[in-house]
Design a protein around this motif. Structure first.
Motif, short mmCIF file in Angstrom:
data_model
loop_
_atom_site.label_atom_id
_atom_site.label_comp_id
_atom_site.label_asym_id
_atom_site.label_seq_id
_atom_site.Cartn_x
_atom_site.Cartn_y
_atom_site.Cartn_z
N MET A 1 0.85 -1.19 0.00
CA MET A 1 0.00 0.00 0.00
C MET A 1 0.88 1.24 0.00
O MET A 1 1.72 1.43 0.89
N PRO A 2 0.75 2.12 -0.99
CA PRO A 2 1.58 3.32 -1.04
C PRO A 2 1.19 4.30 0.06
O PRO A 2 0.08 4.25 0.60
N ASP A 3 2.10 5.20 0.38
CA ASP A 3 1.86 6.20 1.41
C ASP A 3 1.09 7.36 0.80
O ASP A 3 1.67 8.27 0.20
N ILE A 4 -0.25 7.34 0.94
CA ILE A 4 -1.08 8.40 0.39
C ILE A 4 -2.01 8.94 1.47
O ILE A 4 -2.28 8.27 2.46
N THR A 5 -2.49 10.17 1.28
CA THR A 5 -3.37 10.78 2.25
C THR A 5 -4.78 10.20 2.14
O THR A 5 -5.15 9.61 1.13
N LEU A 6 -5.57 10.41 3.21
CA LEU A 6 -6.95 9.93 3.21
C LEU A 6 -7.75 10.63 2.11
O LEU A 6 -8.59 10.00 1.45
N THR A 7 -7.48 11.90 1.90
CA THR A 7 -8.19 12.66 0.85
C THR A 7 -7.93 12.06 -0.52
O THR A 7 -8.85 11.88 -1.32
N THR A 8 -6.66 11.73 -0.79
CA THR A 8 -6.30 11.12 -2.08
C THR A 8 -6.99 9.77 -2.24
O THR A 8 -7.50 9.44 -3.32
N LEU A 9 -7.03 8.99 -1.16
CA LEU A 9 -7.66 7.67 -1.22
C LEU A 9 -9.16 7.81 -1.53
O LEU A 9 -9.69 7.07 -2.37
N ILE A 10 -9.82 8.77 -0.90
CA ILE A 10 -11.25 8.98 -1.15
C ILE A 10 -11.49 9.39 -2.59
O ILE A 10 -12.40 8.89 -3.26
N LEU A 11 -10.65 10.30 -3.10
CA LEU A 11 -10.80 10.76 -4.48
C LEU A 11 -10.56 9.63 -5.47
O LEU A 11 -11.27 9.52 -6.48
N LEU A 12 -9.60 8.77 -5.18
CA LEU A 12 -9.33 7.63 -6.05
C LEU A 12 -10.51 6.65 -6.05
O LEU A 12 -10.88 6.11 -7.10
N CYS A 13 -11.12 6.45 -4.90
CA CYS A 13 -12.27 5.55 -4.82
C CYS A 13 -13.47 6.12 -5.57
O CYS A 13 -14.20 5.39 -6.26
N LEU A 14 -13.68 7.44 -5.46
CA LEU A 14 -14.77 8.09 -6.20
C LEU A 14 -14.52 8.02 -7.70
O LEU A 14 -15.45 7.79 -8.49
N ALA A 15 -13.26 8.20 -8.10
CA ALA A 15 -12.92 8.08 -9.52
C ALA A 15 -13.16 6.66 -10.01
O ALA A 15 -13.63 6.45 -11.14
N ALA A 16 -12.86 5.67 -9.17
CA ALA A 16 -13.10 4.28 -9.53
C ALA A 16 -14.59 4.00 -9.73
O ALA A 16 -14.99 3.29 -10.66
#
Length: 263
Positions: A1-16
């Motif tokens: 798991m890469p070191d990413i912020t919670l905001t980035t993770l949420i945005l990636l999930c919404l994009a998915a």
């Protein structure tokens, strides 16, 4: 798991989720998902981004395929044969990809897409046959061979060589060659995409270039988006798919034009 912020993770999930919806309706979800991963994971090697993209996409595509198969009349055997040919074509395209300049291909693809958009707009009846027309009546052997060789092999080759808009091209080609309505073509394209994604994911997994934890989280959202998109396509019919198709085509042309301008 890469070191990413919670905001980035949420945005990636919404994009998915959004990518899953687009891909289920008319194909082309990778136009959103892959750039989102590249932006969200700027320090991750490209191979890992591509591998993770496939691990996410195959889940949503599979979910959409299952949803379609429950209600859309699809010749599964024919779809799998086209998918296997597409898999072979994509591997061949990937083999030659290193010697092809994307700067040369972009303008060609843009012209083709604009032609496709013009054709769809000038032919309101394109892909609006009654659902089931492409599966209830016999299909000429020549059309089946054309679908397997040209649609599967040709678009599969393009996917391995260049890639953007593969799902959209599949829907258009299946509609034109097999005389399917757009909903049935979308359903068939999902089965073909599952075949090609499975082959690509197997290779990425073998090479160890998949971020499995991140992919698992994003895949849940991609699956939800894909199933919602498939249900909307089934309930709203070919007219809805046609509108989304034109939107995706013009978005793809805009993206390719932007990439060409900044090349």
């Amino acid at each position: 798991m890469p070191d990413i912020t919670l905001t980035t993770l949420i945005l990636l999930c919404l994009a998915a989720a959004a990518a899953g919806w687009i891909d289920a309706v008319v194909g082309g979800g990778g136009l959103l998902l892959l750039p989102a991963l590249l932006l969200g994971l700027p320090h991750v090697p490209a191979a890992h981004v591509l591998g993770t993209n496939k691990a996410v996409a195959i889940v949503g595509t599979s979910g959409a395929a299952v949803t379609f198969l429950r209600k859309a009349p699809v010749r599964v055997g024919l779809a799998v044969r086209i998918g296997l040919m597409a898999l072979a074509g994509s591997m061949t395209g990937a083999f030659f990809a290193a010697g092809i300049s994307s700067e040369v291909l972009r303008p060609v693809i843009m012209v083709v897409l604009l032609g496709v958009a013009a054709f769809v707009m000038l032919r309101p009846s394109f892909g609006t046959a009654a659902a089931g027309d492409g599966t209830d009546r016999p299909v000429a052997r020549a059309r089946i061979i054309t679908a397997i060789v040209l649609v599967g092999g040709g678009i599969g080759f393009y996917d391995g060589l260049f890639g953007p808009g593969t799902g959209t091209f599949l829907v258009l080609a299946l509609t034109a060659v097999l005389h399917l309505d757009l909903v049935t073509a979308s359903a068939t394209a999902k089965i073909v995409n599952v075949c090609t994604n499975a082959g690509a994911l197997a290779m990425f997994a073998y090479q160890g270039t998949v971020l499995w934890q991140l992919a698992a989280m994003m895949a849940v959202f991609n699956l939800a988006g894909g199933m919602i998109g498939a249900k909307m396509a089934l309930s709203r019919g070919s007219g809805f798919v046609r509108a989304v198709l034109l939107t995706v085509v013009f978005s793809l042309v805009a993206k390719l034009g932007f990439d060409q301008w900044n090349a």
